[in-house]
Structure formats: structure tokens, C-alpha cells
Motif scaffolding. Structure first.
Motif, short mmCIF file in Angstrom:
data_model
loop_
_atom_site.label_atom_id
_atom_site.label_comp_id
_atom_site.label_asym_id
_atom_site.label_seq_id
_atom_site.Cartn_x
_atom_site.Cartn_y
_atom_site.Cartn_z
N MET A 1 0.85 -1.19 0.00
CA MET A 1 0.00 0.00 0.00
C MET A 1 0.89 1.25 0.00
N SER A 2 0.50 2.24 -0.77
CA SER A 2 1.29 3.47 -0.77
C SER A 2 1.10 4.20 0.56
N VAL A 3 2.02 5.10 0.87
CA VAL A 3 1.91 5.87 2.12
C VAL A 3 0.65 6.75 2.07
N LYS A 4 0.39 7.30 0.89
CA LYS A 4 -0.80 8.15 0.77
C LYS A 4 -2.07 7.34 1.04
N ASP A 5 -2.13 6.13 0.48
CA ASP A 5 -3.32 5.28 0.73
C ASP A 5 -3.42 4.91 2.20
N PHE A 6 -2.26 4.63 2.82
CA PHE A 6 -2.24 4.32 4.25
C PHE A 6 -2.83 5.49 5.04
N ILE A 7 -2.43 6.71 4.69
CA ILE A 7 -2.94 7.90 5.41
C ILE A 7 -4.45 8.04 5.18
N LEU A 59 21.15 12.10 7.70
CA LEU A 59 19.78 11.94 7.21
C LEU A 59 19.55 10.48 6.79
N ASP A 60 20.44 9.95 5.98
CA ASP A 60 20.30 8.56 5.54
C ASP A 60 20.31 7.59 6.73
N LYS A 61 21.23 7.84 7.66
CA LYS A 61 21.33 6.97 8.83
C LYS A 61 20.03 6.97 9.63
N LEU A 62 19.50 8.17 9.83
CA LEU A 62 18.27 8.29 10.62
C LEU A 62 17.11 7.60 9.92
N VAL A 63 16.99 7.83 8.63
CA VAL A 63 15.90 7.20 7.87
C VAL A 63 15.99 5.68 7.99
N LEU A 64 17.19 5.14 7.85
CA LEU A 64 17.36 3.68 7.92
C LEU A 64 17.04 3.14 9.32
N LYS A 65 17.43 3.88 10.34
CA LYS A 65 17.12 3.45 11.71
C LYS A 65 15.60 3.37 11.90
N ILE A 66 14.89 4.37 11.41
CA ILE A 66 13.42 4.38 11.57
C ILE A 66 12.81 3.23 10.78
N LYS A 67 13.34 3.03 9.58
CA LYS A 67 12.78 1.95 8.74
C LYS A 67 12.91 0.58 9.38
N ASN A 68 13.95 0.43 10.19
CA ASN A 68 14.13 -0.85 10.90
C ASN A 68 12.95 -1.18 11.80
N THR A 69 12.21 -0.15 12.23
CA THR A 69 11.06 -0.39 13.12
C THR A 69 9.80 -0.69 12.31
N LEU A 71 8.14 1.53 10.79
CA LEU A 71 7.28 2.72 10.70
C LEU A 71 7.53 3.40 9.33
N PRO A 72 6.46 3.90 8.71
CA PRO A 72 6.69 4.62 7.45
C PRO A 72 7.54 5.88 7.69
N VAL A 73 8.46 6.15 6.79
CA VAL A 73 9.30 7.35 6.89
C VAL A 73 8.96 8.28 5.74
N ILE A 74 8.55 9.48 6.10
CA ILE A 74 8.17 10.47 5.09
C ILE A 74 9.11 11.66 5.21
N LEU A 75 9.73 12.02 4.12
CA LEU A 75 10.61 13.20 4.15
C LEU A 75 9.76 14.46 4.22
N PHE A 76 10.23 15.38 5.07
CA PHE A 76 9.56 16.67 5.27
C PHE A 76 10.67 17.70 5.05
N PRO A 77 11.09 17.85 3.79
CA PRO A 77 12.35 18.55 3.54
C PRO A 77 12.25 20.06 3.71
N LYS A 85 17.25 8.70 -0.39
CA LYS A 85 16.69 7.64 -1.24
C LYS A 85 16.07 6.52 -0.42
N TYR A 86 16.36 6.48 0.89
CA TYR A 86 15.87 5.37 1.71
C TYR A 86 14.46 5.59 2.25
N ALA A 87 13.94 6.81 2.10
CA ALA A 87 12.62 7.10 2.67
C ALA A 87 11.52 6.39 1.87
N ASP A 88 10.37 6.22 2.51
CA ASP A 88 9.23 5.61 1.81
C ASP A 88 8.54 6.63 0.91
#
Ligand code: 1GP
Length: 244
Positions: A1-7, A59-69, A71-77, A85-88
Motif C-alpha cells: 500500500m502506498s503511504v498516501k493510501d495508508f494515510i 539523514l540517511d542513517k536516521l531514515v534507515l534506523k526508523i525503517k528498521n522499526t 514505521l513509514p518514513v516520510i521526508l519533510f524537507p 533515497k531510503y525514505a518511503d
């Protein structure tokens, strides 16, 4: 499922809570434990971003750490450096009430090819900054929406919907002394059908509840994660148990 559909699917059933984490090397201490607890507390997704230049390694490290859980990761740049590139997904945001076209379409044009190449999900989002606006209001050269200008906020939000954007983010600015006024949230919600995220200055469960009652679909908290980590548990519980 896409993140948008999940929301979209989730907010049909209940309110959502998202957590903003700043990929600042100075804030990395204890981050693994924080992420683990955020997941346990039940936050629905993590937004990753900051309003100043972002260190992409962190940034990449943090995104990957969150992805390990999982949880969806959404960039809020906050700018071009906030893309991983690792964000959902990425909130491909336009600061509609900026005085500088760079923040409305300029940065977006510059980022467009890279984002397409990375293949991450793109979620077009209107970003509206309300007084006091804090650092992001300054950086984004916002023509701040005044706290009593609910109609103006609603006009911007409806314009966003007409322009085909998927979400509206109503922002008081990170660390704002107060969240956006509930009357403004009500005025927006009366006019739009797309989801409304509210953030900036939310530190207490009662504030989150009042914003949900006014019509917010998603509550975003950031600073509280740095200031009072146990308080966030109560906010998340309040949001997740809130019945529309
Ligand atoms: C910032 O609205 C978010 O973009 C979060 O604000 O840090 O005040 O929770 P706080």
C-alpha cells in the motif's frame, strides 16, 4: 500500500499521530531508544526534516534506523539537502504563502528530477505557515497568515485542493509557544475534503484534542520528543483514542 493510501485509509477510521525528527547530528544521542519507544507508543509515521541545511549522511542513517522499526518514513524537507533515497515517501511541499517563488515552485523544480530518479513516493502537499512561524517562517520567507485570518487560511487550503494537492499542512512553526488557533482549523475543514495535518507548538494532550475536535486529521509533534519524551506518550494516546 502506498503511504498516501495508508494515510487516507487510516484517517477514515481514526485520527493519526506523526512524529517529526530532525536529522541533526547533535540530536542523535539516544535516538535508537527514542525511535523504539515512539513505535511502542503508537506513532503512525515519522517525518524527517529540518528547516536548515541537513547533513545527508546523518539523514540517511536516521531514515534507515526508523525503517528498521517498520514505521513509514516520510521526508519533510526544508530544502534540497533533505532528500534521502531510503525514505518511503516525500511530502513534495509548496509553501503557498511564501513571498519568495523559490519556496513555492523553485526548489521543487530543482528537486523534481532527482526525486523521480530515486523512485520514492511523491505526496504533493500544501504548506501554510501561520504566526508566529518561528524559524521555518523566516527561512521560507513566509507572508505569515495572522492568527485571526481563518478565512485566508481556508482560501489557501481550498486553492491547494483545486490545484490537486493531496494534503494540507497547517504550521505554527516548530517550537511555537501555542499551536495554530482551533478557529482556523475549523474554517479550513469546512472548506476542504483533503486531509489536514496540524503541527507546531503542540505540547499537551489537551491541545491535540482541541485541534482534532476542530477538524485536524493528523497531529504532528516534534519538539516535545526532544523536550519531554514521556509527554509524547500521552499525546499519542490521546490522538489514537480520539473518536471523530
Ligand atoms: C514543525 O510542526 C512541526 O514543522 C513540529 O512542531 O516542533 O513545535 O512540535 P513542534
Amino acid at each position: 500500500m502506498s503511504v498516501k493510501d495508508f494515510i487516507c485509509k487510516t484517517i477514515r477510521k481514526r485520527a493519526m499521530h506523526v512524529t517529526l525528527l530532525d536529522p541533526d547530528p547533535k540530536k542523535m544521542e539516544g535516538i535508537d531508544e527514542k525511535i523504539k519507544q515512539l513505535k511502542q507508543f503508537g506513532t503512525d509515521a515519522v517525518l524527517v526534516g529540518g528547516s536548515t541545511d541537513v547533513n545527508q549522511v546523518f539523514l540517511d542513517k536516521l531514515v534507515l534506523k526508523i525503517k528498521n522499526t517498520s514505521l513509514p518514513v516520510i521526508l519533510f524537507p526544508g530544502g534540497l539537502s533533505g532528500i534521502s533515497k531510503y525514505a518511503d515517501a516525500i511530502f513534495f511541499m509548496s509553501l503557498l504563502n511564501s513571498k519568495d517563488p523559490y519556496w513555492i515552485t523553485g526548489a521543487q523544480a530543482q528537486a523534481s528530477v532527482l526525486v523521480k530518479k530515486l523512485g520514492i513516493e511523491i505526496i504533493p502537499m500544501a504548506y501554510l505557515i501561520v504566526e508566529p512561524g518561528m524559524r521555518v517562517g523566516e527561512v521560507g520567507k513566509a507572508d505569515l497568515i495572522k492568527r485571526d485570518e481563518g478565512i485566508k487560511a481556508a482560501q489557501y487550503a481550498l486553492a491547494a485542493q483545486h490545484l490537486g494537492m493531496s494534503l494540507v499542512y497547517l504550521e505554527a512553526g516548530s517550537g511555537a509557544p501555542e499551536p495554530v488557533p482551533t478557529e482556523m482549523v475549523k474554517a479550513i475543514k469546512k472548506n476542504i475534503d483533503i486531509p489536514l495535518i496540524v503541527g507546531g507548538g503542540i505540547r499537551k494532550p489537551a491541545q491535540a484534542k482541541a485541534l482534532l475536535e476542530a477538524g485536524a486529521d493528523i497531529i504532528d509533534t516534534g519538539t516535545i520528543t526532544e523536550e519531554n519524551f514521556t509527554a509524547i506518550k500521552n499525546i499519542i494516546e490521546t490522538v489514537k483514542n480520539y473518536k471523530k
